[in-house]
Design a protein around this motif. Structure first.
Motif, PDB file in Angstrom:
ATOM      1  N   VAL A 145       9.259  -6.267 -10.853  1.00  0.00           N
ATOM      2  CA  VAL A 145       8.034  -5.732 -11.388  1.00  0.00           C
ATOM      3  C   VAL A 145       7.332  -5.581 -10.006  1.00  0.00           C
ATOM      4  O   VAL A 145       6.841  -6.497  -9.319  1.00  0.00           O
ATOM      5  N   PHE A 146       7.118  -3.986  -9.772  1.00  0.00           N
ATOM      6  CA  PHE A 146       6.636  -3.907  -8.393  1.00  0.00           C
ATOM      7  C   PHE A 146       4.944  -3.828  -8.262  1.00  0.00           C
ATOM      8  O   PHE A 146       4.599  -3.079  -9.018  1.00  0.00           O
ATOM      9  N   ALA A 147       4.375  -4.196  -7.149  1.00  0.00           N
ATOM     10  CA  ALA A 147       3.200  -4.156  -6.889  1.00  0.00           C
ATOM     11  C   ALA A 147       3.014  -3.695  -5.196  1.00  0.00           C
ATOM     12  O   ALA A 147       3.440  -4.454  -4.753  1.00  0.00           O
ATOM     13  N   GLY A 148       2.346  -2.558  -4.957  1.00  0.00           N
ATOM     14  CA  GLY A 148       2.205  -2.009  -3.816  1.00  0.00           C
ATOM     15  C   GLY A 148       1.116  -2.560  -3.102  1.00  0.00           C
ATOM     16  O   GLY A 148       0.380  -3.549  -3.593  1.00  0.00           O
ATOM     17  N   SER A 149       0.902  -1.887  -1.721  1.00  0.00           N
ATOM     18  CA  SER A 149      -0.292  -2.438  -0.994  1.00  0.00           C
ATOM     19  C   SER A 149      -1.577  -2.145  -1.661  1.00  0.00           C
ATOM     20  O   SER A 149      -2.539  -2.950  -1.449  1.00  0.00           O
ATOM     21  N   ASP A 150      -1.418  -1.242  -2.560  1.00  0.00           N
ATOM     22  CA  ASP A 150      -2.938  -0.945  -3.205  1.00  0.00           C
ATOM     23  C   ASP A 150      -3.251  -1.959  -4.160  1.00  0.00           C
ATOM     24  O   ASP A 150      -4.525  -2.012  -4.395  1.00  0.00           O
ATOM     25  N   GLN A 151      -2.457  -2.823  -4.366  1.00  0.00           N
ATOM     26  CA  GLN A 151      -2.566  -3.945  -5.570  1.00  0.00           C
ATOM     27  C   GLN A 151      -2.477  -5.241  -4.703  1.00  0.00           C
ATOM     28  O   GLN A 151      -2.448  -6.284  -5.191  1.00  0.00           O
ATOM     29  N   ASP A 152      -2.538  -5.204  -3.561  1.00  0.00           N
ATOM     30  CA  ASP A 152      -2.531  -6.299  -2.330  1.00  0.00           C
ATOM     31  C   ASP A 152      -1.102  -7.083  -2.954  1.00  0.00           C
ATOM     32  O   ASP A 152      -1.088  -8.460  -2.898  1.00  0.00           O
ATOM     33  N   TYR A 153      -0.136  -6.507  -3.356  1.00  0.00           N
ATOM     34  CA  TYR A 153       1.180  -6.840  -3.820  1.00  0.00           C
ATOM     35  C   TYR A 153       1.189  -7.687  -4.783  1.00  0.00           C
ATOM     36  O   TYR A 153       2.278  -8.761  -4.787  1.00  0.00           O
ATOM     37  N   LYS A 154       0.302  -7.875  -5.592  1.00  0.00           N
ATOM     38  CA  LYS A 154      -0.066  -8.779  -6.610  1.00  0.00           C
ATOM     39  C   LYS A 154       0.221  -7.970  -8.037  1.00  0.00           C
ATOM     40  O   LYS A 154      -0.343  -7.218  -8.379  1.00  0.00           O
ATOM     41  N   VAL A 155       1.213  -8.535  -9.173  1.00  0.00           N
ATOM     42  CA  VAL A 155       1.489  -7.909 -10.235  1.00  0.00           C
ATOM     43  C   VAL A 155       0.267  -8.400 -11.348  1.00  0.00           C
ATOM     44  O   VAL A 155      -0.294  -9.359 -11.097  1.00  0.00           O
ATOM     45  N   ALA A 369      15.157  -5.228   2.381  1.00  0.00           N
ATOM     46  CA  ALA A 369      15.330  -6.585   2.197  1.00  0.00           C
ATOM     47  C   ALA A 369      14.690  -7.283   0.828  1.00  0.00           C
ATOM     48  O   ALA A 369      15.049  -8.441   0.420  1.00  0.00           O
ATOM     49  N   PHE A 370      13.497  -6.868   0.431  1.00  0.00           N
ATOM     50  CA  PHE A 370      12.492  -7.304  -0.449  1.00  0.00           C
ATOM     51  C   PHE A 370      12.468  -6.778  -1.572  1.00  0.00           C
ATOM     52  O   PHE A 370      11.294  -6.723  -2.347  1.00  0.00           O
ATOM     53  N   GLY A 371      13.199  -5.570  -1.618  1.00  0.00           N
ATOM     54  CA  GLY A 371      12.652  -4.520  -2.575  1.00  0.00           C
ATOM     55  C   GLY A 371      12.650  -3.031  -2.113  1.00  0.00           C
ATOM     56  O   GLY A 371      13.394  -2.584  -1.393  1.00  0.00           O
ATOM     57  N   PRO A 372      11.750  -2.423  -2.442  1.00  0.00           N
ATOM     58  CA  PRO A 372      11.510  -0.899  -2.168  1.00  0.00           C
ATOM     59  C   PRO A 372      11.406  -0.680  -0.637  1.00  0.00           C
ATOM     60  O   PRO A 372      10.870  -1.452   0.128  1.00  0.00           O
ATOM     61  N   SER A 373      12.130   0.537  -0.147  1.00  0.00           N
ATOM     62  CA  SER A 373      11.905   0.962   1.232  1.00  0.00           C
ATOM     63  C   SER A 373      10.524   1.154   1.299  1.00  0.00           C
ATOM     64  O   SER A 373       9.875   1.491   0.578  1.00  0.00           O
ATOM     65  N   GLY A 374      10.341   1.452   2.717  1.00  0.00           N
ATOM     66  CA  GLY A 374       8.769   1.958   2.977  1.00  0.00           C
ATOM     67  C   GLY A 374       7.923   0.761   3.288  1.00  0.00           C
ATOM     68  O   GLY A 374       6.664   1.108   3.613  1.00  0.00           O
ATOM     69  N   TYR A 375       8.521  -0.346   3.684  1.00  0.00           N
ATOM     70  CA  TYR A 375       7.874  -1.538   4.164  1.00  0.00           C
ATOM     71  C   TYR A 375       8.281  -2.341   5.161  1.00  0.00           C
ATOM     72  O   TYR A 375       9.534  -2.281   5.211  1.00  0.00           O
ATOM     73  N   ILE A 376       7.638  -3.108   5.692  1.00  0.00           N
ATOM     74  CA  ILE A 376       8.166  -4.070   6.769  1.00  0.00           C
ATOM     75  C   ILE A 376       7.581  -5.514   7.070  1.00  0.00           C
ATOM     76  O   ILE A 376       6.448  -5.504   6.477  1.00  0.00           O
ATOM     77  N   ARG A 377       8.481  -6.496   7.040  1.00  0.00           N
ATOM     78  CA  ARG A 377       7.677  -7.708   7.313  1.00  0.00           C
ATOM     79  C   ARG A 377       7.789  -8.469   8.471  1.00  0.00           C
ATOM     80  O   ARG A 377       8.907  -8.160   9.171  1.00  0.00           O
ATOM     81  N   MET A 378       6.787  -8.699   8.831  1.00  0.00           N
ATOM     82  CA  MET A 378       6.475  -9.408  10.462  1.00  0.00           C
ATOM     83  C   MET A 378       5.766 -10.986  10.121  1.00  0.00           C
ATOM     84  O   MET A 378       5.090 -11.203   9.586  1.00  0.00           O
ATOM     85  N   SER A 379       6.729 -11.832  10.850  1.00  0.00           N
ATOM     86  CA  SER A 379       6.299 -13.023  10.844  1.00  0.00           C
ATOM     87  C   SER A 379       5.393 -13.270  11.989  1.00  0.00           C
ATOM     88  O   SER A 379       5.628 -13.052  13.183  1.00  0.00           O
TER      89      SER A 379
END
Length: 399
Positions: A145-155, A369-379
């Motif tokens: 159940v995908f939520a993008g940056s426009d939803q602050d990644y919240k479903v 690694a976390f779902g769709p392409s087009g994003y990156i995670r940085m710790s």
């Protein structure tokens, strides 16, 4: 017809993408290359001294040299009961607690206990890289159940309803989120909880490992606190790894309804038996001892969070919402897909991460690694100087 030497079930498991990137970065460092890695979700601080001292004392006590109850030391289970009441707003009993070898084992056992072959699990996406494999091993089917940056990644409830079927057995929730750092508000989580309550026999697996790492006055609510009737069909997963800089100690737990706890205890009695008594004694000291080291680490994370967001949003093509929890930023880099840099065509966030590692010595985890392409995670759980330098390398690379 010859049979495969390795079972199909195990062959189907993907390697942990975050650990894979981190291992590659460490290997390059070992070769003498100047690498800055944002890959691992691991605090750079040492475990607080009073916790280490409790472990040293435990090593010297012969009672810790023997088997103990598979579900956990009674004293630690009591401390987890108190923490659950304090931080999750939910009253439970020690019989509902299963102490596990890290949060990953708790996640695995949670799905193993409630998911049957063919059951569907609703997974808000982006998601932590281990969830799909644990669901797969239980015989379940992950439903993104995908939520993008426009939803602050919240479903939203509407999104969950659109993906719900008569095969849906469980909803996975992780707030604060790995990989995005997003935190569901009280209103958002309550609405989701009430939706779950309206569905007969729908379980919730709530990963609360980052619940004590929040910023800007935000509080990470638990779904059972807001919708108490869900307590009988919610498994809460937690641990000491992130809050107390204890990733290597391998100490987590699950808090379940009594029937699920009994099932998990039975599984664990054959899988691992008890967790190391030394780690359990250390975790007891963590939960019941001085919390000032936690506050100090949180202040450092907060400082780094602000730097990371401000500087990443200066990288052309990076859109980085401000996370309210955990210690990750999750940048939308879809604007860079399809472009060419240094003679290299970027066709995915995986390509982008490979290019950044090769050209600038910056290791990041791609959205794949976390779902769709087009994003990156940085710790941002790394030193302040390295944090800034690595992002400045990205500013030059894509500027």
């Amino acid at each position: 017809m010859s049979k495969s030497r390795i079972s199909a079930r195990i062959q189907a498991i993907a390697e942990s993408a975050t650990l894979k990137v981190d291992a590659k970065a460490k290997a390059l460092k070992a070769e003498g290359k100047d690498i800055i890695s944002y890959a691992a979700g691991e605090p750079d601080f040492p475990t607080p001294a009073h916790i280490v001292e409790a472990a040293v004392a435990a090593v010297r006590d012969p009672k810790n040299h023997r088997y103990t109850p598979a579900a956990g030391l009674p004293e630690l289970k009591d401390a987890i009961v108190e923490k659950t009441k304090r931080d999750s707003g939910t009253e439970v009993t020690a019989a509902q607690v299963t102490v596990t070898n890290g949060g990953k084992q708790a996640v695995y056992q949670a799905f193993a206990v409630v998911v049957d072959q063919g059951d569907e699990v609703l997974v808000p996406t982006p998601y932590w890289t281990t969830y799909p494999e644990a669901i797969k091993l239980a015989g379940g089917k992950q439903v993104d159940v995908f939520a993008g940056s426009d939803q602050d990644y919240k479903v939203t409830v509407d999104q969950l309803e659109a993906h719900y079927t008569d095969k849906t057995k469980a909803l996975l929730m992780c707030s604060p989120s790995n990989p995005t750092g997003s935190v569901y508000s009280k209103e958002e989580l309550q609405a989701i909880g009430e939706w779950v309550a309206s569905k007969e026999n729908l379980w919730v697996i709530s990963d609360e490992i980052y619940q004590n790492l929040t910023y800007d006055g935000v509080y990470a609510h638990s779904i059972t606190e807001l919708v108490p009737e869900l307590a009988d069909r919610t498994i809460m997963v937690n641990g000491v790894a992130k809050t107390y800089a204890m990733t290597g100690w391998r100490l987590g737990w699950m808090v379940s309804p009594l029937d699920a706890a009994k099932a998990a205890n039975n599984l664990q009695s054959h899988l691992t038996s008890n967790v190391s008594n030394i780690s359990q004694r250390a975790a007891l000291a963590a939960l019941t001892g001085d919390q000032q080291p936690v506050r100090d680490m949180l202040a450092a994370f907060d400082r780094r969070r602000k730097v990371a967001v401000a500087e990443l949003n200066k990288v052309p093509g990076f859109v980085t919402p401000t996370p309210k929890g955990a210690f990750y930023v999750y940048s939308d880099v879809s604007a860079l897909i399809g472009k060419e840099f240094g003679g290299v065509k970027i066709n995915s966030s995986l390509d982008l991460c490979d290019y950044a590692l090769d050209a600038a010595g910056v290791a990041m985890v791609p959205g794949e690694a976390f779902g769709p392409s087009g994003y990156i995670r940085m710790s941002y759980a790394l030193g302040d100087d390295q944090l800034l330098e690595g992002i400045q390398r990205l500013q030059k690379l894509f500027g």
